[in-house]
Design a protein around this motif. Structure first.
Motif, PDB file in Angstrom:
ATOM      1  N   VAL A  21       0.898  -1.113  -0.098  1.00 15.29           N
ATOM      2  CA  VAL A  21      -0.071  -0.081   0.075  1.00 15.29           C
ATOM      3  C   VAL A  21       0.925   1.147  -0.051  1.00 15.29           C
ATOM      4  O   VAL A  21       1.822   1.340   0.787  1.00 15.29           O
ATOM      5  CB  VAL A  21      -0.977  -0.056   1.442  1.00 15.29           C
ATOM      6  CG1 VAL A  21      -2.023   1.060   1.137  1.00 15.29           C
ATOM      7  CG2 VAL A  21      -1.562  -1.271   1.384  1.00 15.29           C
ATOM      8  N   VAL A  78      -1.603  -1.103  -3.930  1.00 14.80           N
ATOM      9  CA  VAL A  78      -2.839  -0.268  -3.704  1.00 14.80           C
ATOM     10  C   VAL A  78      -2.553   1.238  -3.309  1.00 14.80           C
ATOM     11  O   VAL A  78      -1.600   1.398  -2.720  1.00 14.80           O
ATOM     12  CB  VAL A  78      -3.763  -0.834  -2.625  1.00 14.80           C
ATOM     13  CG1 VAL A  78      -4.990   0.131  -2.169  1.00 14.80           C
ATOM     14  CG2 VAL A  78      -4.220  -2.107  -2.560  1.00 14.80           C
ATOM     15  N   LEU A 100     -13.516   0.654  -3.646  1.00 14.65           N
ATOM     16  CA  LEU A 100     -11.989   0.180  -4.205  1.00 14.65           C
ATOM     17  C   LEU A 100     -12.220  -0.066  -5.670  1.00 14.65           C
ATOM     18  O   LEU A 100     -13.320  -0.432  -6.066  1.00 14.65           O
ATOM     19  CB  LEU A 100     -11.580  -1.097  -3.567  1.00 14.65           C
ATOM     20  CG  LEU A 100     -10.325  -1.562  -4.039  1.00 14.65           C
ATOM     21  CD1 LEU A 100      -9.021  -0.574  -3.601  1.00 14.65           C
ATOM     22  CD2 LEU A 100     -10.112  -3.048  -3.594  1.00 14.65           C
ATOM     23  N   VAL A 155     -10.411  -1.819  -8.933  1.00 16.87           N
ATOM     24  CA  VAL A 155      -9.496  -2.940  -9.279  1.00 16.87           C
ATOM     25  C   VAL A 155      -9.331  -2.833 -10.564  1.00 16.87           C
ATOM     26  O   VAL A 155     -10.152  -2.995 -11.522  1.00 16.87           O
ATOM     27  CB  VAL A 155      -9.856  -4.175  -8.774  1.00 16.87           C
ATOM     28  CG1 VAL A 155      -9.032  -5.275  -8.935  1.00 16.87           C
ATOM     29  CG2 VAL A 155     -10.371  -4.195  -7.503  1.00 16.87           C
ATOM     30  N   ALA A 207      -6.524  -0.443  -6.570  1.00 18.35           N
ATOM     31  CA  ALA A 207      -5.567  -1.745  -6.602  1.00 18.35           C
ATOM     32  C   ALA A 207      -5.047  -2.194  -7.829  1.00 18.35           C
ATOM     33  O   ALA A 207      -6.016  -2.370  -8.805  1.00 18.35           O
ATOM     34  CB  ALA A 207      -6.479  -2.940  -5.999  1.00 18.35           C
TER      35      ALA A 207
END
Length: 301
Positions: free
Chosen positions: A105, A135, A264, A266, A296
């Motif tokens: 992260v 991320v 989030l 992705v 992410a």
């Protein structure tokens, strides 16, 4: 190798936001957090300065992960927090550390672009080279930002999570990327919104007379391919509600738009190298620069 959530920390607001996000994610995963602070040894003239010698400089840099860890332990009881203080070049060290992590992260300087961890080039380099998911968390990101409004219309981390958004290229529906998105949605107890952007055939730009079936057939076909790619994953994750979005246009623009209501986002990064080295695809690059939610990036073949 034990699973762990690793955070690149430099003491900046964006890296502190990344650490907070990592602690929340670690709690969902049931994993410890490792704060990695990379320090570059002081240049010789600086090391010899009377008011800031090499030892003083190192003592100051060691405070960053120690104080951050103390704060995380207070705010996230039950999450094990470890620290690492490593000398070297940040991009190289963090890429190496990512290899042993469930997630790496990093911080991002909000919506204008990936100003990123320490410097934009560091964050982008790590994203381009890391083989594990990375991320990016923007500065100012709060837990409540990832949740729906409560019944009174107030942002609240006690409310349900917003959907997870997955950008999917149906020509290359990688299993690791899809699995990551489904598992992220499952542990949040939320839905998964799968976004696929496509461009109409060239003849649409030449004013071909409109035949209803001719005009709608590409969209029907693209939607069918998306449904087929997700069918086995729906069976594997029956508790995850899936919304499919297949629309003509730029995938990057569709994903950035969807990020405004996401917990989030992705996206994938194909592991390919050319004479200029590793690179980030244009869709992923655009999402990293403009998404309104944590992003992410999952590397895949």
């Amino acid at each position: 190798m034990p699973r762990i959530v690793t955070v690149g920390l430099d003491g900046s607001p964006e890296s502190r936001a990344a650490a907070e996000w990592a602690a929340r994610e670690a709690k969902l995963l049931g994993l410890p957090v490792r704060l990695v602070h990379v320090w570059e040894p002081a240049p010789e003239p600086l090391a010899q300065a009377p008011l800031l010698g090499a030892e003083t400089y190192r003592d100051w840099t060691e405070r960053v992960p120690r104080e951050a860890a103390e704060g995380l332990r207070l705010r996230h009881p039950g999450v094990e927090v470890r620290t690492e203080h490593l000398p070297g070049r940040p991009a190289e060290i963090l890429t190496d550390e990512a290899a042993d992590a469930e997630l790496l992260v990093l911080g991002s300087r909000a919506l204008g672009g990936v100003g990123g961890f320490l410097a934009g080039s560091v964050g982008l380099s790590v994203v381009a080279h890391a083989e594990r998911p990375v991320v990016l968390v923007r500065a100012g990101e709060q837990a409540a930002d990832e949740h729906e409004m409560d019944p009174a219309g107030i942002p609240s981390a006690a409310a349900a999570f917003r959907p997870v958004v997955l950008g999917l290229d149906t020509a290359h529906p990688d299993e690791d990327l899809i699995r990551f998105a489904f598992e992220a949605a499952a542990r949040r107890g939320t839905s998964l919104r799968v976004v696929h952007g496509w461009y109409p055939p060239l003849y649409y730009g030449y004013g071909v007379p409109a035949d209803a079936e001719l005009l709608t057939s590409p969209g029907v076909a693209e939607a069918a391919v998306l449904t087929e790619a997700l069918c086995p994953w729906r069976r594997k994750y029956p508790d995850v509600e899936v919304a499919e979005v297949s629309r003509p246009g730029s995938a990057a623009e569709l994903l950035v738009d969807a990020s405004r209501e996401a917990s989030l986002v992705v996206v994938g990064r194909r592991e390919r190298r050319n004479s200029l080295g590793a690179r980030i695809g244009h869709v992923t690059h655009a999402v990293l620069h403009h998404a309104a939610a944590p992003v992410a990036v999952v590397a895949h073949a």
